[in-house]
Design a protein around this motif. Structure first.
Motif, PDB file in Angstrom:
ATOM      1  N   ILE A 151       6.442  -7.962  12.879  1.00  0.00           N
ATOM      2  CA  ILE A 151       6.705  -9.338  12.421  1.00  0.00           C
ATOM      3  C   ILE A 151       5.986  -9.589  11.090  1.00  0.00           C
ATOM      4  O   ILE A 151       6.571 -10.091  10.134  1.00  0.00           O
ATOM      5  CB  ILE A 151       6.270 -10.366  13.497  1.00  0.00           C
ATOM      6  N   GLN A 152       4.711  -9.183  11.030  1.00  0.00           N
ATOM      7  CA  GLN A 152       3.954  -9.376   9.779  1.00  0.00           C
ATOM      8  C   GLN A 152       4.626  -8.648   8.623  1.00  0.00           C
ATOM      9  O   GLN A 152       4.741  -9.177   7.518  1.00  0.00           O
ATOM     10  CB  GLN A 152       2.527  -8.848   9.937  1.00  0.00           C
ATOM     11  N   GLN A 153       5.075  -7.418   8.898  1.00  0.00           N
ATOM     12  CA  GLN A 153       5.717  -6.634   7.839  1.00  0.00           C
ATOM     13  C   GLN A 153       6.990  -7.340   7.356  1.00  0.00           C
ATOM     14  O   GLN A 153       7.262  -7.403   6.163  1.00  0.00           O
ATOM     15  CB  GLN A 153       6.054  -5.226   8.353  1.00  0.00           C
ATOM     16  N   ALA A 166      -5.119  -7.753   4.730  1.00  0.00           N
ATOM     17  CA  ALA A 166      -3.896  -8.063   5.491  1.00  0.00           C
ATOM     18  C   ALA A 166      -3.084  -6.781   5.714  1.00  0.00           C
ATOM     19  O   ALA A 166      -2.505  -6.572   6.785  1.00  0.00           O
ATOM     20  CB  ALA A 166      -3.060  -9.099   4.748  1.00  0.00           C
ATOM     21  N   TYR A 167      -3.074  -5.907   4.703  1.00  0.00           N
ATOM     22  CA  TYR A 167      -2.387  -4.609   4.830  1.00  0.00           C
ATOM     23  C   TYR A 167      -3.048  -3.758   5.925  1.00  0.00           C
ATOM     24  O   TYR A 167      -2.376  -3.148   6.754  1.00  0.00           O
ATOM     25  CB  TYR A 167      -2.408  -3.885   3.480  1.00  0.00           C
ATOM     26  N   LEU A 168      -4.397  -3.742   5.934  1.00  0.00           N
ATOM     27  CA  LEU A 168      -5.113  -2.949   6.949  1.00  0.00           C
ATOM     28  C   LEU A 168      -4.906  -3.539   8.348  1.00  0.00           C
ATOM     29  O   LEU A 168      -4.770  -2.791   9.320  1.00  0.00           O
ATOM     30  CB  LEU A 168      -6.606  -2.859   6.616  1.00  0.00           C
ATOM     31  N   ASP A 169      -4.866  -4.865   8.440  1.00  0.00           N
ATOM     32  CA  ASP A 169      -4.608  -5.504   9.747  1.00  0.00           C
ATOM     33  C   ASP A 169      -3.235  -5.090  10.265  1.00  0.00           C
ATOM     34  O   ASP A 169      -3.074  -4.731  11.431  1.00  0.00           O
ATOM     35  CB  ASP A 169      -4.659  -7.035   9.626  1.00  0.00           C
ATOM     36  N   LYS A 170      -2.247  -5.147   9.382  1.00  0.00           N
ATOM     37  CA  LYS A 170      -0.879  -4.781   9.787  1.00  0.00           C
ATOM     38  C   LYS A 170      -0.835  -3.295  10.177  1.00  0.00           C
ATOM     39  O   LYS A 170      -0.184  -2.911  11.148  1.00  0.00           O
ATOM     40  CB  LYS A 170       0.097  -5.060   8.639  1.00  0.00           C
ATOM     41  N   SER A 171      -1.558  -2.461   9.425  1.00  0.00           N
ATOM     42  CA  SER A 171      -1.597  -1.017   9.735  1.00  0.00           C
ATOM     43  C   SER A 171      -2.269  -0.788  11.088  1.00  0.00           C
ATOM     44  O   SER A 171      -1.887   0.111  11.836  1.00  0.00           O
ATOM     45  CB  SER A 171      -2.361  -0.256   8.647  1.00  0.00           C
ATOM     46  N   TYR A 172      -3.277  -1.614  11.388  1.00  0.00           N
ATOM     47  CA  TYR A 172      -3.919  -1.514  12.707  1.00  0.00           C
ATOM     48  C   TYR A 172      -2.896  -1.836  13.789  1.00  0.00           C
ATOM     49  O   TYR A 172      -2.722  -1.071  14.738  1.00  0.00           O
ATOM     50  CB  TYR A 172      -5.125  -2.467  12.817  1.00  0.00           C
ATOM     51  N   TYR A 173      -2.198  -2.964  13.642  1.00  0.00           N
ATOM     52  CA  TYR A 173      -1.219  -3.365  14.663  1.00  0.00           C
ATOM     53  C   TYR A 173      -0.141  -2.303  14.844  1.00  0.00           C
ATOM     54  O   TYR A 173       0.228  -1.957  15.963  1.00  0.00           O
ATOM     55  CB  TYR A 173      -0.537  -4.691  14.276  1.00  0.00           C
ATOM     56  N   GLY A 208      -6.291   6.329  13.126  1.00  0.00           N
ATOM     57  CA  GLY A 208      -4.982   5.681  13.011  1.00  0.00           C
ATOM     58  C   GLY A 208      -4.785   5.030  11.648  1.00  0.00           C
ATOM     59  O   GLY A 208      -3.707   5.132  11.050  1.00  0.00           O
ATOM     60  N   LEU A 209      -5.836   4.367  11.136  1.00  0.00           N
ATOM     61  CA  LEU A 209      -5.734   3.733   9.809  1.00  0.00           C
ATOM     62  C   LEU A 209      -5.562   4.804   8.728  1.00  0.00           C
ATOM     63  O   LEU A 209      -4.725   4.658   7.825  1.00  0.00           O
ATOM     64  CB  LEU A 209      -6.971   2.873   9.527  1.00  0.00           C
ATOM     65  N   ALA A 210      -6.344   5.888   8.830  1.00  0.00           N
ATOM     66  CA  ALA A 210      -6.224   6.968   7.839  1.00  0.00           C
ATOM     67  C   ALA A 210      -4.812   7.548   7.866  1.00  0.00           C
ATOM     68  O   ALA A 210      -4.197   7.806   6.826  1.00  0.00           O
ATOM     69  CB  ALA A 210      -7.248   8.071   8.137  1.00  0.00           C
ATOM     70  N   PHE A 211      -4.315   7.709   9.070  1.00  0.00           N
ATOM     71  CA  PHE A 211      -2.977   8.263   9.289  1.00  0.00           C
ATOM     72  C   PHE A 211      -1.920   7.418   8.574  1.00  0.00           C
ATOM     73  O   PHE A 211      -1.037   7.932   7.892  1.00  0.00           O
ATOM     74  CB  PHE A 211      -2.741   8.218  10.798  1.00  0.00           C
ATOM     75  N   GLN A 212      -2.036   6.081   8.722  1.00  0.00           N
ATOM     76  CA  GLN A 212      -1.065   5.164   8.103  1.00  0.00           C
ATOM     77  C   GLN A 212      -1.197   5.170   6.583  1.00  0.00           C
ATOM     78  O   GLN A 212      -0.199   5.196   5.864  1.00  0.00           O
ATOM     79  CB  GLN A 212      -1.262   3.746   8.648  1.00  0.00           C
ATOM     80  N   LEU A 240       4.780  -3.610   0.922  1.00  0.00           N
ATOM     81  CA  LEU A 240       3.762  -3.243  -0.069  1.00  0.00           C
ATOM     82  C   LEU A 240       2.564  -2.588   0.618  1.00  0.00           C
ATOM     83  O   LEU A 240       1.914  -3.197   1.465  1.00  0.00           O
ATOM     84  CB  LEU A 240       3.315  -4.479  -0.864  1.00  0.00           C
ATOM     85  N   THR A 241       2.304  -1.337   0.255  1.00  0.00           N
ATOM     86  CA  THR A 241       1.268  -0.537   0.920  1.00  0.00           C
ATOM     87  C   THR A 241       0.086  -0.320  -0.032  1.00  0.00           C
ATOM     88  O   THR A 241       0.114  -0.759  -1.184  1.00  0.00           O
ATOM     89  CB  THR A 241       1.862   0.813   1.360  1.00  0.00           C
ATOM     90  N   ALA A 242      -0.941   0.386   0.447  1.00  0.00           N
ATOM     91  CA  ALA A 242      -2.191   0.549  -0.326  1.00  0.00           C
ATOM     92  C   ALA A 242      -1.959   1.008  -1.774  1.00  0.00           C
ATOM     93  O   ALA A 242      -2.498   0.399  -2.707  1.00  0.00           O
ATOM     94  CB  ALA A 242      -3.131   1.495   0.409  1.00  0.00           C
ATOM     95  N   PRO A 243      -1.162   2.066  -2.030  1.00  0.00           N
ATOM     96  CA  PRO A 243      -0.994   2.500  -3.427  1.00  0.00           C
ATOM     97  C   PRO A 243      -0.460   1.379  -4.335  1.00  0.00           C
ATOM     98  O   PRO A 243      -0.884   1.247  -5.493  1.00  0.00           O
ATOM     99  CB  PRO A 243       0.025   3.649  -3.329  1.00  0.00           C
TER     100      PRO A 243
END
Length: 323
Positions: A151-153, A166-173, A208-212, A240-243
């Motif tokens: 939903i966030q994405q 917010a990106y890391l939170d979404k990656s966690y979920y 998991g975060l590193a993986f994402q 929109l992702t980390a890079p």
């Protein structure tokens, strides 16, 4: 270079059993669901999530065999993951995953949504049968997190004001919650102390975060063969992702290309190029490296063993994909 398959050598026979069990658990009651399951569980995925569960189970029960509940937990973890992929593919309208046609492209959207629902329901039923309320709570939260992440994405598409947090939170979920909570559940089933449970949870969360983050880097640096989809797919769809978030700090003009959703000729190619010209990819690598280092630090309390070594190596394997 170690392949992910050789990393899983300590649990190879466990994983073999898991795939057979999964096909049977989904059951032959519904030929179409069985066909979908065969298709999903036979699609040659890396089985990273259940492998982590099994490796942790072996790492914490060195003197004894792993519990039947550990095996069932690994199966439930893969079911939840697969259910989320089936739904993701419908939402993203992807036709291929891991080089195999997706469920919805083979069986239609209606069956794909129902197959995903069925797998979530099935996993919940097996979860309840573990008779461990703490584990039920941990993994029920994962199912909520997966929906929250999607939903966030969906709500944040093309939003150049998105923060790294917010990106890391979404990656966690979307990715880390399942690995973190299933890792912690291994410890719950083994009656470990609160401190040890925290370590297992944080191992899974950071891995998991590193993986994402690594997946998000590969979206810019990988080939179609590696990715199984065109490069830059995330950026093109406004995810929109980390890079990209790091690149935006250096290149303000990138924001206007994204905000107009690449509506003019050459917009997308220019944006893709700008990410490559920025520090976005190298800063994302550093971010992934920090999370892997934190994950590995959480394993220090485990006694030395082949499974423990494999769990450390898994962190290094994740990083090697982008170095």
């Amino acid at each position: 270079m170690l392949s992910v398959t050789s990393l899983f050598a300590p649990v190879e026979s466990d994983l073999h059993l898991l795939v057979e069990n999964l096909k049977n658990l989904v059951g032959a009651k519904h030929p179409i669901l069985y066909a979908a399951a065969e298709h999903l569980f036979g699609a040659g995925g890396k089985r990273i999530r259940p492998a982590i569960v099994l490796l942790l189970a072996r790492a914490v029960s060195l003197d004894a065999d792993i519990l039947p509940q550990h095996r069932r937990l690994a199966e439930i973890t893969e079911m939840i993951h697969t259910a989320s992929l089936v739904h993701d593919d419908v939402v993203d309208e992807s036709d291929v995953r891991r080089g195999v046609p997706t469920v919805h492209s083979s069986f239609g959207n209606r069956i794909a949504v129902l197959a995903g629902d069925f797998l979530f329901a099935q996993s919940s039923w097996y979860l309840a049968n573990l008779d461990n309320l703490t584990v039920v709570k941990l993994l029920s939260e994962v199912i909520m997190d997966l929906a929250e992440g999607e939903i966030q994405q969906g709500l944040n598409r093309f939003d150049t004001g998105l923060t790294l947090q917010a990106y890391l939170d979404k990656s966690y979920y979307k990715t880390a919650s399942l690995i973190a909570n299933s890792s912690k559940s291994v410890g719950v089933l083994s009656n470990l102390s609160e401190h040890q449970l925290g370590n297992l949870y944080n191992y899974g969360r950071n891995l998991g975060l590193a993986f994402q983050i690594v997946d998000d880097i590969l979206d810019f640096t990988g080939s179609v063969e590696v990715l199984g989809k065109p490069a830059g797919s995330d950026l093109k769809s406004g995810n929109l992702t980390a890079p990209v978030l790091f690149a935006l700090e250096e290149k303000p003009y990138l924001a206007s290309l994204i905000e107009r959703e690449f509506s003019e000729d050459g917009d997308f190619d220019q944006a893709f190029e700008m990410v490559h010209q920025s520090e976005g990819i190298s800063r994302s690598r550093e971010l992934a490296t920090r999370h892997v280092e934190q994950a590995i630090a959480c394993l220090q309390d485990l006694p030395a063993s082949e499974p423990q070594k494999a769990l450390v190596e898994l962190g290094n394997y994740v990083l090697r994909r982008v170095y």
